[in-house]
Write a protein that holds these residues in place. Structure first.
Motif, PDB file in Angstrom:
ATOM      1  N   ARG A 198     -17.128  -2.924 -24.621  1.00 13.83           N
ATOM      2  CA  ARG A 198     -17.590  -2.080 -25.732  1.00 13.83           C
ATOM      3  C   ARG A 198     -19.102  -1.910 -25.700  1.00 13.83           C
ATOM      4  NH1 ARG A 198     -13.723  -5.427 -28.794  1.00 13.83           N
ATOM      5  NH2 ARG A 198     -11.796  -4.235 -29.045  1.00 13.83           N
ATOM      6  N   MET A 199     -19.821  -2.955 -25.300  1.00 14.47           N
ATOM      7  CA  MET A 199     -21.280  -2.872 -25.256  1.00 14.47           C
ATOM      8  C   MET A 199     -21.777  -1.879 -24.217  1.00 14.47           C
ATOM      9  SD  MET A 199     -22.809  -6.703 -25.996  1.00 14.47           S
ATOM     10  CE  MET A 199     -21.881  -7.524 -24.706  1.00 14.47           C
ATOM     11  N   MET A 200     -20.916  -1.490 -23.285  1.00 14.57           N
ATOM     12  CA  MET A 200     -21.328  -0.513 -22.278  1.00 14.57           C
ATOM     13  C   MET A 200     -21.542   0.871 -22.889  1.00 14.57           C
ATOM     14  SD  MET A 200     -21.551  -2.357 -19.641  1.00 14.57           S
ATOM     15  CE  MET A 200     -21.992  -1.019 -18.536  1.00 14.57           C
ATOM     16  N   GLY A 201     -20.931   1.117 -24.030  1.00 14.93           N
ATOM     17  CA  GLY A 201     -21.113   2.402 -24.691  1.00 14.93           C
ATOM     18  C   GLY A 201     -20.702   3.569 -23.811  1.00 14.93           C
ATOM     19  N   ASP A 202     -21.588   4.545 -23.675  1.00 14.20           N
ATOM     20  CA  ASP A 202     -21.281   5.746 -22.891  1.00 14.20           C
ATOM     21  C   ASP A 202     -21.213   5.469 -21.390  1.00 14.20           C
ATOM     22  OD1 ASP A 202     -21.198   7.210 -25.206  1.00 14.20           O
ATOM     23  OD2 ASP A 202     -23.263   7.949 -25.031  1.00 14.20           O
ATOM     24  N   ARG A 203     -21.642   4.280 -20.958  1.00 10.95           N
ATOM     25  CA  ARG A 203     -21.601   3.957 -19.538  1.00 10.95           C
ATOM     26  C   ARG A 203     -20.375   3.098 -19.189  1.00 10.95           C
ATOM     27  NH1 ARG A 203     -25.762   5.368 -16.485  1.00 10.95           N
ATOM     28  NH2 ARG A 203     -25.340   3.777 -14.912  1.00 10.95           N
ATOM     29  N   ARG A 204     -19.361   3.143 -20.031  1.00  9.79           N
ATOM     30  CA  ARG A 204     -18.124   2.425 -19.719  1.00  9.79           C
ATOM     31  C   ARG A 204     -17.326   3.207 -18.685  1.00  9.79           C
ATOM     32  NH1 ARG A 204     -12.750   2.315 -21.126  1.00  9.79           N
ATOM     33  NH2 ARG A 204     -12.912   4.020 -22.610  1.00  9.79           N
ATOM     34  N   PRO A 205     -16.893   2.558 -17.602  1.00  8.73           N
ATOM     35  CA  PRO A 205     -16.048   3.264 -16.624  1.00  8.73           C
ATOM     36  C   PRO A 205     -14.787   3.818 -17.286  1.00  8.73           C
ATOM     37  CG  PRO A 205     -16.836   1.179 -15.739  1.00  8.73           C
ATOM     38  CD  PRO A 205     -17.214   1.187 -17.185  1.00  8.73           C
ATOM     39  N   GLU A 206     -14.298   4.930 -16.763  1.00  9.89           N
ATOM     40  CA  GLU A 206     -13.180   5.624 -17.396  1.00  9.89           C
ATOM     41  C   GLU A 206     -11.836   4.937 -17.168  1.00  9.89           C
ATOM     42  OE1 GLU A 206     -13.143   9.637 -16.071  1.00  9.89           O
ATOM     43  OE2 GLU A 206     -15.018  10.172 -17.097  1.00  9.89           O
ATOM     44  N   ARG A 207     -11.717   4.159 -16.085  1.00  8.23           N
ATOM     45  CA  ARG A 207     -10.417   3.565 -15.733  1.00  8.23           C
ATOM     46  C   ARG A 207     -10.596   2.060 -15.537  1.00  8.23           C
ATOM     47  NH1 ARG A 207     -10.357   6.771 -10.585  1.00  8.23           N
ATOM     48  NH2 ARG A 207     -12.554   6.784 -11.161  1.00  8.23           N
ATOM     49  N   LEU A 208      -9.797   1.289 -16.263  1.00  6.62           N
ATOM     50  CA  LEU A 208      -9.880  -0.166 -16.226  1.00  6.62           C
ATOM     51  C   LEU A 208      -8.479  -0.748 -16.060  1.00  6.62           C
ATOM     52  CD1 LEU A 208     -12.181  -0.636 -19.363  1.00  6.62           C
ATOM     53  CD2 LEU A 208     -12.940  -0.603 -16.975  1.00  6.62           C
ATOM     54  N   LEU A 262      -8.227   0.736 -25.871  1.00  2.30           N
ATOM     55  CA  LEU A 262      -9.332   1.358 -25.135  1.00  2.30           C
ATOM     56  C   LEU A 262      -8.778   2.453 -24.235  1.00  2.30           C
ATOM     57  CD1 LEU A 262     -11.266  -1.851 -24.024  1.00  2.30           C
ATOM     58  CD2 LEU A 262     -11.961  -0.234 -25.800  1.00  2.30           C
ATOM     59  N   PRO A 263      -9.336   3.645 -24.280  1.00  2.00           N
ATOM     60  CA  PRO A 263      -8.845   4.724 -23.421  1.00  2.00           C
ATOM     61  C   PRO A 263      -8.976   4.352 -21.946  1.00  2.00           C
ATOM     62  CG  PRO A 263     -10.342   5.569 -25.104  1.00  2.00           C
ATOM     63  CD  PRO A 263     -10.442   4.086 -25.150  1.00  2.00           C
ATOM     64  N   LEU A 315       5.169 -12.109 -22.636  1.00  2.58           N
ATOM     65  CA  LEU A 315       4.711 -11.106 -21.681  1.00  2.58           C
ATOM     66  C   LEU A 315       5.737  -9.997 -21.554  1.00  2.58           C
ATOM     67  CD1 LEU A 315       2.948  -9.892 -19.473  1.00  2.58           C
ATOM     68  CD2 LEU A 315       3.960 -11.532 -17.865  1.00  2.58           C
ATOM     69  N   ARG A 316       7.000 -10.353 -21.470  1.00  5.77           N
ATOM     70  CA  ARG A 316       8.035  -9.325 -21.357  1.00  5.77           C
ATOM     71  C   ARG A 316       8.073  -8.443 -22.606  1.00  5.77           C
ATOM     72  NH1 ARG A 316      10.168 -13.490 -18.219  1.00  5.77           N
ATOM     73  NH2 ARG A 316      11.152 -14.584 -19.959  1.00  5.77           N
ATOM     74  N   GLU A 317       7.834  -9.037 -23.778  1.00  5.40           N
ATOM     75  CA  GLU A 317       7.743  -8.231 -24.999  1.00  5.40           C
ATOM     76  C   GLU A 317       6.574  -7.249 -24.903  1.00  5.40           C
ATOM     77  OE1 GLU A 317       7.472 -10.692 -28.453  1.00  5.40           O
ATOM     78  OE2 GLU A 317       9.184 -11.949 -27.862  1.00  5.40           O
ATOM     79  N   ALA A 318       5.453  -7.727 -24.385  1.00  3.97           N
ATOM     80  CA  ALA A 318       4.279  -6.861 -24.246  1.00  3.97           C
ATOM     81  C   ALA A 318       4.548  -5.724 -23.273  1.00  3.97           C
ATOM     82  CB  ALA A 318       3.077  -7.682 -23.791  1.00  3.97           C
ATOM     83  N   VAL A 319       5.214  -6.021 -22.178  1.00  2.00           N
ATOM     84  CA  VAL A 319       5.545  -5.000 -21.173  1.00  2.00           C
ATOM     85  C   VAL A 319       6.474  -3.954 -21.774  1.00  2.00           C
ATOM     86  CG1 VAL A 319       6.840  -4.631 -19.038  1.00  2.00           C
ATOM     87  CG2 VAL A 319       5.113  -6.436 -19.160  1.00  2.00           C
ATOM     88  N   ALA A 320       7.471  -4.399 -22.510  1.00  2.00           N
ATOM     89  CA  ALA A 320       8.407  -3.461 -23.125  1.00  2.00           C
ATOM     90  C   ALA A 320       7.692  -2.557 -24.126  1.00  2.00           C
ATOM     91  CB  ALA A 320       9.540  -4.228 -23.807  1.00  2.00           C
ATOM     92  N   GLU A 321       6.772  -3.129 -24.887  1.00  2.00           N
ATOM     93  CA  GLU A 321       6.039  -2.349 -25.886  1.00  2.00           C
ATOM     94  C   GLU A 321       5.075  -1.371 -25.227  1.00  2.00           C
ATOM     95  OE1 GLU A 321       2.709  -3.331 -29.218  1.00  2.00           O
ATOM     96  OE2 GLU A 321       4.579  -4.477 -29.384  1.00  2.00           O
ATOM     97  N   ALA A 322       4.395  -1.818 -24.174  1.00  2.00           N
ATOM     98  CA  ALA A 322       3.419  -0.951 -23.506  1.00  2.00           C
ATOM     99  C   ALA A 322       4.094   0.214 -22.805  1.00  2.00           C
ATOM    100  CB  ALA A 322       2.594  -1.761 -22.511  1.00  2.00           C
ATOM    101  N   GLY A 323       5.225  -0.059 -22.148  1.00  2.00           N
ATOM    102  CA  GLY A 323       5.920   0.974 -21.404  1.00  2.00           C
ATOM    103  C   GLY A 323       5.315   1.194 -20.028  1.00  2.00           C
ATOM    104  N   ALA A 324       6.114   1.719 -19.129  1.00  2.00           N
ATOM    105  CA  ALA A 324       5.682   1.868 -17.740  1.00  2.00           C
ATOM    106  C   ALA A 324       4.455   2.755 -17.591  1.00  2.00           C
ATOM    107  CB  ALA A 324       6.831   2.412 -16.892  1.00  2.00           C
ATOM    108  N   GLY A 325       4.240   3.651 -18.543  1.00  2.00           N
ATOM    109  CA  GLY A 325       3.115   4.574 -18.446  1.00  2.00           C
ATOM    110  C   GLY A 325       1.753   3.923 -18.519  1.00  2.00           C
ATOM    111  N   ARG A 326       1.679   2.660 -18.936  1.00  2.00           N
ATOM    112  CA  ARG A 326       0.395   1.953 -18.997  1.00  2.00           C
ATOM    113  C   ARG A 326       0.379   0.742 -18.074  1.00  2.00           C
ATOM    114  NH1 ARG A 326      -2.478   3.438 -23.648  1.00  2.00           N
ATOM    115  NH2 ARG A 326      -4.291   2.487 -22.607  1.00  2.00           N
TER     116      ARG A 326
END
Length: 260
Positions: free
Chosen positions: A142-152, A170-171, A189-200
């Protein structure tokens, strides 16, 4: 299938430098492998393996948080100088690790911020190592502000649904899921994976560590990605082919990989 995080070049585990493991991966249907750097001693072995298999491997440049101490800056400069002409597809793996020793917590935060800034300048995604340090990691991003890389990519994500929600708020963030998702003791972890979905999500092995069930106890390698894909498919209620297609598309977009 794309393995977005594998260390097949580590000679303690792959005495031939990883070439046989690359061939086994290709035989198993793995189309591409991303090889993140960790420190000074691993650089030449990584680059040697990539030189032998340039069409099916890509490299990441970075200084692992466990390599950070009070005098980290010269080593970081050496790593980036060595990779300057090697065409890295990511900065990584980099981040914050307070699991074993928090002595250099603030130096790790500074080094992580430095490498995030380099990634932004280079137009590259970042492969993030975060262990017992989610608050600090998110604060630095977050401290990177506008200089945060777009993909993490939060590599080797093993957290719970609340952790995943904080990260994915975070986008441009993705979770790297490896063999831990198959472990009996990873229901959250499996609950988190199910909630996030394959798209993320993206698939990874973190070879030579964390071999998936039913390969537990073996040296992990990229050829074991199908076991991870299949468990994610089960958790998400999707056909394995759909998980493969979606996570491959994510990986190609993140790391700007060819679809061939």
């Amino acid at each position: 299938m794309i393995d977005t995080h594998t260390h097949l070049y580590l000679r303690d585990d792959f005495p031939d430098g990883g070439s046989d493991a690359v061939r086994r991966a290709l035989d198993a249907g793995i189309s591409h492998m991303v090889l993140p750097n960790v420190g000074l001693t691993s650089m030449e072995d990584l680059l040697s393996l990539h030189a032998l298999h340039p069409d099916v491997t890509s490299i990441g440049v970075g200084l692992h948080p466990e390599e950070i101490d009070a005098d980290w800056r010269p080593r970081l400069e050496d790593v980036f100088a060595r990779f300057a002409d090697e065409g890295p597809v990511a900065v990584g793996e980099v981040g914050i690790d307070l699991y074993h020793d928090p002595t250099y917590r603030f130096q790790q935060m500074d080094a992580f911020g430095d490498q995030l800034d380099r990634a932004y300048t280079m137009g590259l995604p970042v492969i993030i190592h975060c262990r017992e340090a989610l608050d600090d990691t998110l604060d630095v991003i977050r401290m990177m502000g506008d200089r945060r890389p777009e993909r993490l990519v939060f590599h080797s994500f093993t957290g719970n649904p609340a952790d995943a929600r904080r990260i994915l708020a975070l986008p441009g963030t993705y979770l790297g899921i490896n063999g831990v998702v198959t472990f009996k003791n990873a229901p959250e972890l499996r609950e988190a994976v199910a909630e996030a979905g394959a798209g993320r999500l993206v698939l990874e092995t973190d070879s030579p560590y964390l071999a998936p069930v039913p390969k537990r106890g073996r040296t992990n390698e990229s050829a074991y990605i199908p076991d991870i894909r299949d468990r994610i498919a089960e958790v998400c209620g999707l056909p394995p082919a759909e998980v493969e297609a979606v996570t491959d598309a994510n990986a190609r977009s993140i790391f700007n990989l060819s679809s061939s």
